[in-house]
Enzyme design. Structure first.
Site, PDB file in Angstrom:
ATOM      1  N   TYR A 102      -4.878  42.853 -76.520  1.00  0.00           N
ATOM      2  CA  TYR A 102      -3.715  42.454 -75.723  1.00  0.00           C
ATOM      3  C   TYR A 102      -2.849  43.665 -75.396  1.00  0.00           C
ATOM      4  CZ  TYR A 102       0.651  40.089 -74.519  1.00  0.00           C
ATOM      5  OH  TYR A 102       1.798  39.669 -73.882  1.00  0.00           O
TER       6      TYR A 102
ATOM      7  N   SER B 263       4.716  42.771 -71.041  1.00  0.00           N
ATOM      8  CA  SER B 263       5.176  42.554 -72.408  1.00  0.00           C
ATOM      9  C   SER B 263       5.681  43.876 -72.970  1.00  0.00           C
ATOM     10  CB  SER B 263       4.029  42.028 -73.267  1.00  0.00           C
ATOM     11  OG  SER B 263       4.338  42.115 -74.651  1.00  0.00           O
TER      12      SER B 263
END
Length: 313
Positions: free
Chosen positions: A191, A178
């Site tokens: 995350y 990501s």
């Protein structure tokens, strides 16, 4: 008799467009031939991006090993691939249960994958667990679970195939990461931490295995937008052009099909690093490196601003 000068520019544009079209068609054809007969492992193959990858690589003639957490979903994907393809030009995919939250099973998973063809040409680490929450509300158990799925899982799997790749002096490992592996934003602490960790691991791995002919690639994308835009029943009120542009950049993610095509192109061109994002996230990356105080102030203000409550993912 020469062409009038007024016709030169349009003619050049047409010729350039034609050359670009032919170039893309050649690349599209080569993308199929380059992965033909290659053994390709896709983790979380039943997700949106994973399934799109499975379709692309299957049609291109790759020998797929599809990994997922549930057998029913893997079998459903298998049936779809077999139904939509020509058995004379494709290989029946192999199915393997893989759950990164169960790290004790990783050794058995690696052995099962290696039993399929005896080697792996391309490993696509696509699995991910997302979480949006304030720091103080995230338990240690949840932190560890996210690290297992987003960091320890992909890194352990890569290690499992590394020795065989090094002995063959060939292989390609792709981390579908990501953009938060490069840019941390509020309410994604666990995350973002896991994505930073796995990004660093694969960056180190890239340098360590280059001498063995192994390519390591990372693809940093914004959030996956698998939903279709809702139909507009009534014309929306006009808003400021700049505000409309900023809103579109913050809300429009990457389509699974676009990400899958980027993964295929990364395999074919052996690109080491890809950022798949709209202009605003790209600008944020530059601000993080060049003007960090300004970016920190913007992010802090965004926490208080409901308009920016759903930032880049």
């Amino acid at each position: 008799m020469g062409l009038p000068s007024v016709m030169v520019l349009p003619l050049l544009i047409v010729v350039a467009a034609g050359v670009y079209y032919i170039y893309n068609e050649v690349l599209h054809f080569m993308s199929k031939t380059l992965v033909r007969n290659k053994v390709v492992v896709i983790t979380d193959a039943v997700s949106g991006a994973g399934a799109e990858c499975a379709h692309l690589f299957h049609k291109a003639g790759a020998r797929l090993i599809l990994c997922g957490t549930t057998w029913d979903k893997l079998e459903s994907l298998y049936d779809t691939l077999i139904t939509d393809s020509d058995p004379r030009e494709t290989f029946a995919p192999k199915l393997v249960i893989l759950d990164f939250s169960d790290m004790d099973s990783m050794e058995d998973v690696v052995a099962e994958v290696m039993e399929c063809y005896g080697y792996v040409d391309v490993l696509i680490c696509n699995s991910s667990m997302k979480l949006k929450a304030p720091v103080q509300s995230v338990s240690l158990e949840l932190d560890r679970n996210i690290m297992d799925i987003n960091y320890f899982g992909p890194s352990t799997l890569a290690k499992g195939f590394l020795v065989a790749m090094m002995s063959r002096r060939s292989g390609h490992i792709i981390l579908v990461n990501s953009i938060q592996g490069r840019l941390a934003i509020p309410f994604r602490s666990s995350y973002a931490a896991s994505k930073h960790a796995v990004q660093a691991f694969f960056d180190c791995l890239r340098a360590e295995v280059e001498e063995y002919g192994i390519v390591v690639s990372t693809i940093s994308h914004t959030f996956i937008n698998a939903s279709e835009p809702p139909p507009t029943l009534e014309p929306a009120p006009k808003q400021n052009i700049l505000a409309e542009y900023i809103t579109s950049q913050l809300t429009h993610g990457v389509r699974p099909s676009v990400l899958a095509n980027e993964i295929l192109q990364t395999v074919n061109r052996k690109r080491k690093e890809v950022v798949l994002a709209h202009p605003i996230p790209r600008v944020a990356l530059y601000l993080r490196s060049l003007f960090p105080p300004f970016l920190f102030a913007v992010l802090a203000a965004g926490v208080k601003d409901s308009v920016l409550a759903e930032p880049i993912q």
